[in-house]
Structure formats: C-alpha cells, structure tokens
Design a protein around this motif. Structure first.
Motif, PDB file in Angstrom:
ATOM      1  N   HIS A 206      32.531  15.710  32.190  1.00 37.94           N
ATOM      2  CA  HIS A 206      32.510  16.791  33.181  1.00 37.94           C
ATOM      3  C   HIS A 206      31.086  17.219  33.543  1.00 37.94           C
ATOM      4  N   LEU A 207      30.215  17.345  32.533  1.00 39.03           N
ATOM      5  CA  LEU A 207      28.862  17.850  32.797  1.00 39.03           C
ATOM      6  C   LEU A 207      27.879  16.735  33.164  1.00 39.03           C
ATOM      7  N   ARG A 208      28.167  15.536  32.673  1.00 39.81           N
ATOM      8  CA  ARG A 208      27.360  14.343  32.972  1.00 39.81           C
ATOM      9  C   ARG A 208      25.957  14.363  32.360  1.00 39.81           C
ATOM     10  N   VAL A 209      25.247  15.480  32.488  1.00 44.49           N
ATOM     11  CA  VAL A 209      23.850  15.505  32.037  1.00 44.49           C
ATOM     12  C   VAL A 209      23.714  15.710  30.535  1.00 44.49           C
ATOM     13  N   ILE A 210      24.754  16.251  29.905  1.00 43.58           N
ATOM     14  CA  ILE A 210      24.677  16.535  28.469  1.00 43.58           C
ATOM     15  C   ILE A 210      26.073  16.433  27.861  1.00 43.58           C
ATOM     16  N   SER A 211      26.140  16.045  26.593  1.00 45.78           N
ATOM     17  CA  SER A 211      27.426  15.832  25.931  1.00 45.78           C
ATOM     18  C   SER A 211      27.829  17.040  25.088  1.00 45.78           C
ATOM     19  N   GLY A 212      29.073  17.021  24.639  1.00 48.46           N
ATOM     20  CA  GLY A 212      29.564  18.099  23.781  1.00 48.46           C
ATOM     21  C   GLY A 212      28.811  18.169  22.466  1.00 48.46           C
ATOM     22  N   HIS A 213      28.417  17.002  21.927  1.00 46.84           N
ATOM     23  CA  HIS A 213      27.728  17.012  20.632  1.00 46.84           C
ATOM     24  C   HIS A 213      26.337  17.622  20.739  1.00 46.84           C
ATOM     25  N   SER A 214      25.630  17.312  21.817  1.00 43.27           N
ATOM     26  CA  SER A 214      24.312  17.921  22.012  1.00 43.27           C
ATOM     27  C   SER A 214      24.437  19.431  22.191  1.00 43.27           C
ATOM     28  N   LEU A 215      25.455  19.859  22.950  1.00 43.24           N
ATOM     29  CA  LEU A 215      25.697  21.293  23.130  1.00 43.24           C
ATOM     30  C   LEU A 215      26.088  21.957  21.819  1.00 43.24           C
ATOM     31  N   LYS A 216      26.758  21.202  20.962  1.00 45.39           N
ATOM     32  CA  LYS A 216      27.095  21.721  19.624  1.00 45.39           C
ATOM     33  C   LYS A 216      25.830  22.141  18.886  1.00 45.39           C
ATOM     34  N   HIS A 217      24.822  21.275  18.891  1.00 44.43           N
ATOM     35  CA  HIS A 217      23.556  21.598  18.221  1.00 44.43           C
ATOM     36  C   HIS A 217      22.930  22.866  18.816  1.00 44.43           C
ATOM     37  N   ILE A 218      22.905  22.927  20.139  1.00 43.10           N
ATOM     38  CA  ILE A 218      22.265  24.052  20.817  1.00 43.10           C
ATOM     39  C   ILE A 218      22.993  25.353  20.540  1.00 43.10           C
ATOM     40  N   LEU A 219      24.335  25.326  20.591  1.00 45.28           N
ATOM     41  CA  LEU A 219      25.118  26.540  20.361  1.00 45.28           C
ATOM     42  C   LEU A 219      24.983  27.017  18.917  1.00 45.28           C
ATOM     43  N   ALA A 220      25.017  26.086  17.976  1.00 45.31           N
ATOM     44  CA  ALA A 220      24.840  26.458  16.567  1.00 45.31           C
ATOM     45  C   ALA A 220      23.461  27.073  16.350  1.00 45.31           C
ATOM     46  N   ALA A 221      22.447  26.528  17.006  1.00 38.81           N
ATOM     47  CA  ALA A 221      21.091  27.071  16.880  1.00 38.81           C
ATOM     48  C   ALA A 221      21.004  28.477  17.461  1.00 38.81           C
ATOM     49  N   ILE A 222      21.697  28.716  18.568  1.00 38.20           N
ATOM     50  CA  ILE A 222      21.718  30.061  19.159  1.00 38.20           C
ATOM     51  C   ILE A 222      22.337  31.052  18.179  1.00 38.20           C
ATOM     52  N   GLY A 223      23.444  30.655  17.542  1.00 36.41           N
ATOM     53  CA  GLY A 223      24.077  31.516  16.542  1.00 36.41           C
ATOM     54  C   GLY A 223      23.139  31.838  15.397  1.00 36.41           C
ATOM     55  N   LEU A 224      22.408  30.852  14.924  1.00 30.25           N
ATOM     56  CA  LEU A 224      21.455  31.063  13.827  1.00 30.25           C
ATOM     57  C   LEU A 224      20.299  31.959  14.265  1.00 30.25           C
ATOM     58  N   TYR A 225      19.860  31.806  15.500  1.00 34.59           N
ATOM     59  CA  TYR A 225      18.766  32.643  16.010  1.00 34.59           C
ATOM     60  C   TYR A 225      19.193  34.107  16.097  1.00 34.59           C
ATOM     61  N   ILE A 226      20.412  34.357  16.546  1.00 32.68           N
ATOM     62  CA  ILE A 226      20.910  35.733  16.633  1.00 32.68           C
ATOM     63  C   ILE A 226      21.043  36.330  15.231  1.00 32.68           C
ATOM     64  N   LEU A 227      21.478  35.515  14.263  1.00 33.78           N
ATOM     65  CA  LEU A 227      21.528  35.991  12.875  1.00 33.78           C
ATOM     66  C   LEU A 227      20.126  36.341  12.396  1.00 33.78           C
ATOM     67  N   LEU A 228      19.145  35.500  12.706  1.00 35.02           N
ATOM     68  CA  LEU A 228      17.761  35.776  12.316  1.00 35.02           C
ATOM     69  C   LEU A 228      17.268  37.085  12.915  1.00 35.02           C
ATOM     70  N   LEU A 229      17.578  37.327  14.187  1.00 34.09           N
ATOM     71  CA  LEU A 229      17.188  38.586  14.822  1.00 34.09           C
ATOM     72  C   LEU A 229      17.800  39.775  14.089  1.00 34.09           C
ATOM     73  N   GLY A 230      19.066  39.618  13.686  1.00 36.89           N
ATOM     74  CA  GLY A 230      19.720  40.686  12.925  1.00 36.89           C
ATOM     75  C   GLY A 230      19.042  40.931  11.597  1.00 36.89           C
ATOM     76  N   TYR A 231      18.638  39.852  10.914  1.00 38.35           N
ATOM     77  CA  TYR A 231      17.925  39.995   9.642  1.00 38.35           C
ATOM     78  C   TYR A 231      16.630  40.784   9.820  1.00 38.35           C
ATOM     79  N   VAL A 232      15.910  40.494  10.884  1.00 38.63           N
ATOM     80  CA  VAL A 232      14.602  41.118  11.111  1.00 38.63           C
ATOM     81  C   VAL A 232      14.744  42.593  11.489  1.00 38.63           C
TER      82      VAL A 232
END
Length: 248
Positions: A206-232
């Motif tokens: 559907h997206l052509r430019v990026i796959s679900g697995h690559s988006l998986k990495h990006i979304l998981a990283a966003i979740g970790l970044y928000i957790l880090l912001l909460g820690y700080v």
C-alpha cells in the motif's frame, strides 16, 4: 489482588505455552517484503530504520543522572536499546537464524531490564533490583534454548509475559513517580509495531516507499523516546502516610 492476578497470569501463560509442541523458527520469517539495495546496503530501510534506537539509547545514557538514583537497571535498559540497534542492523544485512540471535539477545536485555524497572517503581524497589540478574539470565537462556533446540517457547514467555503483566502492574500498583503515561504509550506502540511486523507485505504493497517491518522499528523507537521523556520530566511522589508522620 494485583499479586494474585500476576501469579495467575504467569501460571496460565506458562501452561498455554509449554503445553504446545516445541515452536520451531519459521524460515519464512526471514523473507521481508522490502529487500531494496541502496548505496550497496541490502535491505536498506530495514537496516537504517534501526538508527533511532541508537540515538535514544545514547540519549538515555546521557540523561541517566536525572532519571534515577539507582542507575544499573536504567543503564542496562539503554545499553540494551543501543545493542538492539546494532544487532537488528546486523541481522537485516543478512537475515538468517544465526544473525537473528544477535537481534533477539539485545531485545531480551531490553525486555528484562524494563520489567525489572517497572517492578522497582511500582511494587518494591529492592525486589526489582534483585530480580534484574535472574531475569537477564532467563532472557539469555531463552535464546540458548532456541538456538540449541530450535524451540521458541521460553523466548515467547520472556517476550510476552512482561507485555501482559506490565499493564496489570500499572493498574493495581502505585508508582513512586508521577508521569507514568510513557509506559502506556510504549505498550501501545509495541502492540502496533507487532501488527506492522505481521502485515509487513500488506503495508509495503500500500505505501510502496516503506514496509511494515521498517515502520515497526520506527514506531517502537517513538514509544521508547516518549518513555525517555517521561523519565526525564517526572518527579518522585511523596508517600502521603510518610508525609503525615513527618508533619506530626
């Protein structure tokens, strides 16, 4: 009540998983939809989408002093995230069972150290600290069992038991810190990331430019970044009973 639910969940999940026949690694797992070569790098986006993990891991180590007094659990958590970036990149350059070990082993460090952190923050500080080493050993053992016997059952328990029980802990126990929203965001990001992983091909079609697995990495990283912001940003909650005793 919370302890009982945690115990029942562990027993039920263990019974369900180990009642199954040994779960072998499906070789189709290595067949990702996006195998594009860019700048001579195979599976380019699956490799490069791990870069945010590296950034977040180093940011966490940089801000370690402002996160907690007892730092070993958090330090291992952020080191694990850095190693996930390295291990996952290494795996996606040449996906196979051997390289997958170096993807999953750092993930076990992240899962187990995070579980230890949550136990310390919500249930008992010392308990979480004492459980850190046994949890890490359990995580490493699950990788050994998979590699030696081609059986993913223990790894499934290591990965999914914390995911199921952390929400229980968040609901039934009170954190010694405020600003715990980051844990919920990370859990939701993890669930969505697993869905993107499952529908890797469909998302790519559907997206052509990026796959679900690559988006998986990006979304998981966003979740970790928000957790880090909460820690700080968070601060320690003063126990009301202790505060009352001090005043009296």
């Amino acid at each position: 009540m919370g302890y009982m639910i945690l115990a029942i969940t562990f027993v039920a999940m263990s019974a369900i998983i180990f009642k199954q026949s040994p779960i072998e690694q499906n070789q189709s797992y290595h067949g990702f939809s996006d195998s594009k070569v860019v700048f001579g790098i195979p599976n380019f986006w699956n490799v490069m989408s791990n870069l945010p993990f590296m950034i977040i891991g180093f940011l966490g180590l940089y801000r370690l002093k402002s996160i907690a007094k007892t730092k070993i659990q958090y330090m291992l958590f952020f080191i694990g995230i850095i190693l996930v970036s390295i291990g996952s990149s290494h795996y996606h350059l040449n996906p196979n069972d051997v390289t997958l070990v170096w993807d999953r082993l750092p993930m076990c460090v992240v899962f187990m150290s995070l579980f230890s952190i949550v136990i310390s923050e919500f249930i008992d500080d010392r308990m979480g600290y004492l459980l850190l080493l046994p949890l890490l050993v359990l995580g490493a053992t699950s990788i050994y069992v998979w590699g030696e016997f081609n059986d993913l059952r223990l790894y499934a328990l290591v990965q999914f038991y914390p995911v199921l029980t952390i929400p229980i802990i968040l609901v039934f126990f009170k954190s010694k810190y405020d600003c715990t929203l980051g844990y919920w965001v990370l859990l939701m990001a993890y669930v969505l990331a697993k869905a993107l992983e499952h529908y890797d091909n469909l998302v790519h079609d559907h997206l052509r430019v990026i796959s679900g697995h690559s988006l998986k990495h990006i979304l998981a990283a966003i979740g970790l970044y928000i957790l880090l912001l909460g820690y700080v940003k968070r601060s320690k909650v003063v126990d009301e009973n202790l505060q009352e005793n001090i005043i009296n």
